[in-house]
Scaffold this active site. Structure first.
Site, PDB file in Angstrom:
ATOM      1  N   ASP A  35       0.822  -1.216   0.000  1.00 59.71           N
ATOM      2  CA  ASP A  35       0.000   0.000   0.000  1.00 59.71           C
ATOM      3  C   ASP A  35       0.859   1.271   0.000  1.00 59.71           C
ATOM      4  O   ASP A  35       1.985   1.268   0.503  1.00 59.71           O
ATOM      5  CB  ASP A  35      -0.922  -0.016   1.232  1.00 59.71           C
ATOM      6  CG  ASP A  35      -2.059   0.980   1.080  1.00 59.71           C
ATOM      7  OD1 ASP A  35      -2.391   1.354  -0.058  1.00 59.71           O
ATOM      8  OD2 ASP A  35      -2.619   1.395   2.108  1.00 59.71           O
TER       9      ASP A  35
ATOM     10  N   HIS B 278       2.534   3.153  -8.970  1.00 59.08           N
ATOM     11  CA  HIS B 278       2.408   1.716  -9.254  1.00 59.08           C
ATOM     12  C   HIS B 278       3.634   1.239 -10.042  1.00 59.08           C
ATOM     13  O   HIS B 278       4.178   0.174  -9.769  1.00 59.08           O
ATOM     14  CB  HIS B 278       1.121   1.422 -10.029  1.00 59.08           C
ATOM     15  CG  HIS B 278      -0.129   1.798  -9.280  1.00 59.08           C
ATOM     16  ND1 HIS B 278      -0.322   1.473  -7.959  1.00 59.08           N
ATOM     17  CD2 HIS B 278      -1.255   2.471  -9.656  1.00 59.08           C
ATOM     18  CE1 HIS B 278      -1.503   1.934  -7.560  1.00 59.08           C
ATOM     19  NE2 HIS B 278      -2.086   2.543  -8.568  1.00 59.08           N
TER      20      HIS B 278
ATOM     21  N   LEU C 289      10.694 -20.789  -4.417  1.00 60.88           N
ATOM     22  CA  LEU C 289       9.664 -19.909  -3.865  1.00 60.88           C
ATOM     23  C   LEU C 289       8.366 -19.990  -4.680  1.00 60.88           C
ATOM     24  O   LEU C 289       8.387 -19.971  -5.910  1.00 60.88           O
ATOM     25  CB  LEU C 289      10.191 -18.466  -3.900  1.00 60.88           C
ATOM     26  CG  LEU C 289       9.207 -17.369  -3.495  1.00 60.88           C
ATOM     27  CD1 LEU C 289       8.909 -17.421  -2.000  1.00 60.88           C
ATOM     28  CD2 LEU C 289       9.759 -15.984  -3.861  1.00 60.88           C
TER      29      LEU C 289
END
Ligand code: FPP
Length: 247
Positions: free
Chosen positions: A18, A35, A129
């Site tokens: 955020d 972004h 991962l």
């Protein structure tokens, strides 16, 4: 990194990325600029998790509620997603990372959906991962879609109501078979879960970073965050004494 206890890593880290909009605004730029700069933070987080040996990383990339943002911003995020997946999948693949997606993929524009599906397919046999992007995702959506699947099975007599329990319910969530979230990090200063992995975070340790907007998040922040996690005592409803005895 050397101060981290590799035997006490969170298996599953979830992140609410955020603060992109406010970061951009503070620089007098459009929200989409934030972004774009969030990608460097994503890259560093993925790298740090892979280097530490964290098993699962789930990033809140676009929530169900985010569809309500101005069209230009939604379109901008979708284009960024297509470009980023295209650019990053070869590196993810080279590093044995497996890409996954949770959420309602059918809601995405075809280009974004297809780029995701290609990335998922290409990396599906990787054993390192597991990187899940939550796209058109919300915790309530996830729980409802699980309930719908279970209800259909009850209706067709494949399942009895008596057989419904937490473990089997878990098997219908979009995150299955990933383990529950151990550690949930939110940047940007707000102290809420925002309809993220509601079921899966039942016993997650929460960390809210007040002074870091997502585009500024770097490896050092993740390492500090994991150190904080390692100082927490996870009791899962038991007493501190019981936990020490079990250890
Ligand atoms: C929240 O910041 C961020 C988002 C809704 C989008 C996150 C997307 C990215 C980081 C880029 C795409 C990522 C990948 C993995 C390809 P906000 O816009 O709510 O910021 P604000 O709270 O300051 O308004």
């Amino acid at each position: 990194m050397e101060d981290i206890d590799l035997n006490n890593l969170p298996k599953h880290i979830a992140v609410i990325m955020d603060g992109n909009g406010r970061w951009a605004k503070s620089k007098g730029a459009m929200r989409i600029f934030g972004h774009h700069h969030g990608i460097a933070a994503v890259r560093e987080t993925v790298e740090a998790c892979a280097e530490m040996g964290v098993g699962f990383l789930t990033l809140y990339t676009f929530s169900t509620e985010n569809w309500g943002r101005p069209k230009a911003e939604v379109d901008g995020i979708m284009s960024l997603l297509v470009k980023t997946i295209g650019d990053e999948v070869p590196t993810l693949h080279k590093n044995n990372v497996r890409l996954k997606c949770i959420g309602d993929l059918n809601m995405l524009p075809n280009k974004a959906k297809n780029e995701m599906l290609e990335g998922i397919e290409k990396t599906k046999n990787n054993t390192g991962l597991v990187l899940s992007l939550a796209l058109s995702y919300s915790g309530k959506w996830d729980i409802v879609q699980a309930i719908k699947q279970i209800a259909a099975k009850v209706k067709s007599d494949e399942l009895k109501i008596e057989d419904i329990n937490e473990q089997m319910f878990n098997g219908f969530l979009s995150t299955f078979p990933d383990p529950d979230v151990d550690f949930l990090i939110r940047t940007g200063g707000d102290h809420r879960i925002s309809n993220y992995l509601l079921w899966q975070s039942a016993y997650a340790e929460l960390l809210f970073l007040d002074d870091v907007f997502w585009p500024d998040f770097r490896k050092k922040h993740l390492i500090e965050a994991v150190k904080t996690y390692q100082q927490r005592e996870r009791r899962f409803g038991k007493t501190g004494e019981q936990i020490k005895t079990i250890k």
